[in-house]
Scaffold this motif. Structure first.
Motif, PDB file in Angstrom:
ATOM      1  N   PHE A 158     -43.793  11.577   7.219  1.00  5.95           N
ATOM      2  CA  PHE A 158     -44.965  10.862   7.753  1.00  5.95           C
ATOM      3  C   PHE A 158     -45.875  10.409   6.608  1.00  5.95           C
ATOM      4  N   ASN A 159     -46.071  11.297   5.628  1.00  6.19           N
ATOM      5  CA  ASN A 159     -46.936  10.937   4.500  1.00  6.19           C
ATOM      6  C   ASN A 159     -46.349   9.770   3.709  1.00  6.19           C
ATOM      7  N   THR A 160     -45.032   9.802   3.515  1.00  5.20           N
ATOM      8  CA  THR A 160     -44.381   8.703   2.791  1.00  5.20           C
ATOM      9  C   THR A 160     -44.578   7.390   3.537  1.00  5.20           C
TER      10      THR A 160
ATOM     11  N   SER B 208     -33.369  10.325   6.999  1.00  5.74           N
ATOM     12  CA  SER B 208     -33.524  11.695   6.500  1.00  5.74           C
ATOM     13  C   SER B 208     -34.619  11.740   5.451  1.00  5.74           C
ATOM     14  N   PRO B 209     -35.042  12.963   5.087  1.00  2.00           N
ATOM     15  CA  PRO B 209     -36.051  13.061   4.027  1.00  2.00           C
ATOM     16  C   PRO B 209     -35.566  12.386   2.741  1.00  2.00           C
TER      17      PRO B 209
ATOM     18  N   PRO C  98     -47.151  10.975  16.036  1.00  2.00           N
ATOM     19  CA  PRO C  98     -46.150   9.896  16.001  1.00  2.00           C
ATOM     20  C   PRO C  98     -46.527   8.832  17.031  1.00  2.00           C
ATOM     21  N   ASP C  99     -45.966   7.656  16.876  1.00  2.00           N
ATOM     22  CA  ASP C  99     -46.239   6.586  17.849  1.00  2.00           C
ATOM     23  C   ASP C  99     -45.394   6.783  19.113  1.00  2.00           C
TER      24      ASP C  99
ATOM     25  N   ILE D 139     -41.113  20.849  10.939  1.00  2.00           N
ATOM     26  CA  ILE D 139     -42.433  20.217  10.789  1.00  2.00           C
ATOM     27  C   ILE D 139     -42.724  19.870   9.326  1.00  2.00           C
ATOM     28  N   ASN D 140     -42.238  20.695   8.397  1.00  2.00           N
ATOM     29  CA  ASN D 140     -42.476  20.386   6.978  1.00  2.00           C
ATOM     30  C   ASN D 140     -41.779  19.095   6.567  1.00  2.00           C
TER      31      ASN D 140
END
Ligand SMILES: O=C(O)c1ccccc1N[C@@H]1O[C@H](COP(=O)(O)O)[C@@H](O)[C@H]1O
Length: 213
Positions: free
Chosen positions: A200-202, A160-161, A22-23, A193-194
């Protein structure tokens, strides 16, 4: 778009989040929060890469204690979630990165930020709640269209996800970063983490699509 993950307190989980690169990473220095770091070991960050900006989160803390914790944990950014004044922010500007958070509701007056614009590095727009942060609740992001200063901002509050795709639709020139917190936890202070990996991928896909277009 930059990514901040907030509300960390346990070594293994901190390291696992750091592996996602992460930044910013946020640490809650507010004793009424379930994510309060308490007496965290002061060498906890020693193995983290310098590229991750370690951020201390305060709510109406006194300046001496803020300075003390910056020195103890070598924080390079502070995030202020209370009624901190422009002068208070200015005291730390140019020493660390200063992020001034504001709780936003339908009636939020962005005009009040004018007094802060030269004293902070970033604003953070969070959902207005009595707890000052960490609510897991989002606000109406359409309101961001009323923000006209040229200080970049973090978006927080109930990210949120399930709403990462919606984040991508925010089209504002000052939108700088997202702050991922309670909706990415297995329990207060422990990040899933999942869920973070998927987010993060999105976001990374969004960033690369932006560069291409
Ligand atoms: O996380 C907390 O407990 C907290 C407590 C007091 C002030 C700020 C806090 N966290 C920050 O709150 C926002 C929104 O969090 P959420 O996504 O709604 O859970 C975030 O910026 C955290 O940094």
């Amino acid at each position: 778009m930059k990514i901040k993950v907030c509300g960390l307190k346990y070594q293994d989980n901190i390291n696992a989040v750091a592996d996602l690169a992460p930044d910013y990473m946020g640490f809650i220095c507010y004793d009424r929060s379930p994510r309060f770091i308490g007496q965290m070991e002061n060498d906890l960050f020693d193995e983290l890469p310098n590229s991750i900006i370690k951020t201390a989160v305060f709510v109406n803390e006194n300046a001496e204690q803020v300075s003390k914790l910056i020195a103890l944990y070598k924080f390079s950014a502070i995030q202020l979630h209370g009624n901190e004044s422009p002068d208070f922010c200015n005291r730390f500007k140019n020493k660390v990165t200063v992020i001034k958070a504001y709780g936003v509701d339908e009636d939020f007056d962005f005009g009040i930020l004018e007094r802060y614009k030269n004293n902070v590095d970033f604003f953070m727009f969070d959902t207005k709640t009595a707890e000052h942060g960490g609510s897991g609740r989002k606000f109406n992001w359409d309101i961001l269209n009323k923000y006209e200063l040229n200080v970049p901002f973090f978006l927080s509050g109930g990210l949120s996800p399930d709403n990462m795709e919606e984040v991508k639709k925010i089209d504002h020139p000052m939108f700088y970063a997202v702050d991922l917190n309670s909706r990415f936890e297995t329990s207060p202070g422990i990040k899933d983490i999942n869920k973070l990996t998927t987010a993060f991928n999105t976001i990374k896909k969004f960033n690369s699509d932006e560069v291409r277009s």
